[in-house]
Motif scaffolding. Structure first.
Motif, PDB file in Angstrom:
ATOM      1  N   LEU A   9      73.035  34.931 -54.213  1.00  0.00           N
ATOM      2  CA  LEU A   9      73.718  36.192 -53.919  1.00  0.00           C
ATOM      3  C   LEU A   9      74.676  36.049 -52.736  1.00  0.00           C
ATOM      4  CD1 LEU A   9      70.885  38.810 -54.492  1.00  0.00           C
ATOM      5  CD2 LEU A   9      72.703  38.109 -56.059  1.00  0.00           C
ATOM      6  N   GLY A  10      74.294  35.245 -51.760  1.00  0.00           N
ATOM      7  CA  GLY A  10      75.181  35.010 -50.615  1.00  0.00           C
ATOM      8  C   GLY A  10      76.468  34.324 -51.015  1.00  0.00           C
ATOM      9  N   GLU A  11      76.354  33.340 -51.878  1.00  0.00           N
ATOM     10  CA  GLU A  11      77.556  32.632 -52.327  1.00  0.00           C
ATOM     11  C   GLU A  11      78.384  33.483 -53.282  1.00  0.00           C
ATOM     12  OE1 GLU A  11      78.831  30.168 -50.946  1.00  0.00           O
ATOM     13  OE2 GLU A  11      77.157  29.260 -49.879  1.00  0.00           O
ATOM     14  N   ALA A  12      77.742  34.327 -54.066  1.00  0.00           N
ATOM     15  CA  ALA A  12      78.491  35.260 -54.921  1.00  0.00           C
ATOM     16  C   ALA A  12      79.319  36.197 -54.045  1.00  0.00           C
ATOM     17  CB  ALA A  12      77.549  36.054 -55.821  1.00  0.00           C
ATOM     18  N   GLY A  13      78.704  36.720 -53.009  1.00  0.00           N
ATOM     19  CA  GLY A  13      79.413  37.596 -52.078  1.00  0.00           C
ATOM     20  C   GLY A  13      80.495  36.858 -51.309  1.00  0.00           C
ATOM     21  N   ALA A  14      80.196  35.619 -50.909  1.00  0.00           N
ATOM     22  CA  ALA A  14      81.184  34.819 -50.179  1.00  0.00           C
ATOM     23  C   ALA A  14      82.400  34.533 -51.058  1.00  0.00           C
ATOM     24  CB  ALA A  14      80.547  33.512 -49.704  1.00  0.00           C
ATOM     25  N   TRP A  41      78.622  28.843 -55.442  1.00  0.00           N
ATOM     26  CA  TRP A  41      77.971  29.851 -56.280  1.00  0.00           C
ATOM     27  C   TRP A  41      77.502  29.207 -57.590  1.00  0.00           C
ATOM     28  CZ3 TRP A  41      81.097  34.531 -58.596  1.00  0.00           C
ATOM     29  CH2 TRP A  41      80.227  35.410 -59.239  1.00  0.00           C
ATOM     30  N   LYS A  42      78.360  28.422 -58.206  1.00  0.00           N
ATOM     31  CA  LYS A  42      77.995  27.740 -59.451  1.00  0.00           C
ATOM     32  C   LYS A  42      76.838  26.772 -59.232  1.00  0.00           C
ATOM     33  CE  LYS A  42      82.525  28.133 -61.576  1.00  0.00           C
ATOM     34  NZ  LYS A  42      83.744  27.435 -61.987  1.00  0.00           N
ATOM     35  N   TYR A  43      76.807  26.128 -58.076  1.00  0.00           N
ATOM     36  CA  TYR A  43      75.702  25.214 -57.756  1.00  0.00           C
ATOM     37  C   TYR A  43      74.371  25.965 -57.769  1.00  0.00           C
ATOM     38  CZ  TYR A  43      72.531  22.297 -55.083  1.00  0.00           C
ATOM     39  OH  TYR A  43      71.432  21.586 -54.674  1.00  0.00           O
ATOM     40  N   PHE A  44      74.315  27.108 -57.118  1.00  0.00           N
ATOM     41  CA  PHE A  44      73.063  27.853 -57.036  1.00  0.00           C
ATOM     42  C   PHE A  44      72.702  28.548 -58.345  1.00  0.00           C
ATOM     43  CE2 PHE A  44      73.889  27.297 -52.506  1.00  0.00           C
ATOM     44  CZ  PHE A  44      72.662  26.732 -52.150  1.00  0.00           C
ATOM     45  N   LYS A  45      73.677  28.721 -59.243  1.00  0.00           N
ATOM     46  CA  LYS A  45      73.382  29.271 -60.571  1.00  0.00           C
ATOM     47  C   LYS A  45      72.474  28.326 -61.359  1.00  0.00           C
ATOM     48  CE  LYS A  45      77.413  32.123 -61.569  1.00  0.00           C
ATOM     49  NZ  LYS A  45      78.529  32.328 -62.503  1.00  0.00           N
ATOM     50  N   LYS A  46      72.483  27.044 -61.013  1.00  0.00           N
ATOM     51  CA  LYS A  46      71.611  26.087 -61.695  1.00  0.00           C
ATOM     52  C   LYS A  46      70.134  26.368 -61.404  1.00  0.00           C
ATOM     53  CE  LYS A  46      73.834  22.480 -59.972  1.00  0.00           C
ATOM     54  NZ  LYS A  46      74.175  21.081 -59.648  1.00  0.00           N
TER      55      LYS A  46
END
Length: 113
Positions: A9-14, A41-46
């Motif tokens: 969520l942090g990277e989505a917001g960033a 964001w794509k990295y954390f989607k994994k």
């Protein structure tokens, strides 16, 4: 909340706020920051997915547009504050190696804008 969910969520917001800053100021460094935030964001989607990703992205996109209306000096202060918080989060919650090390280096680089 687990660290991968929070990072997602942090990277989505960033990514949302970085896109807003890029659209407003049309800087190559801001474009690079946006592209890097999107890749984080794509990295954390994994690891995790959430229905809150897109609402977080668009909410912070709008917040970014509003912040950018106050000028580049205020925008830069916001960037430094957000990136400092992100760096502290990664240091506290993850072992700094591999992909996380690359993400951390990107976050440090974003503060040079």
């Amino acid at each position: 909340m687990d660290k991968y969910y929070f990072a997602l969520l942090g990277e989505a917001g960033a990514a949302g706020i970085a896109k807003a800053f890029y659209i407003r100021f049309k800087s190559e460094k801001l474009k690079e920051s946006y592209m890097q935030e999107e890749s984080h964001w794509k990295y954390f989607k994994k690891y995790r997915r959430s229905i809150l990703e897109m609402p977080t992205y668009y909410t912070l996109f709008l917040v970014g547009i509003i912040i950018s209306l106050f000028g580049f000096k205020i925008t830069r202060k916001v960037i430094i504050r957000l990136e400092t918080a992100a760096i502290n989060f990664y240091i506290k919650n993850f072992s700094i190696q591999g992909d996380i090390e690359k993400i951390l280096e990107d976050e440090k680089h974003h503060m040079e804008i």
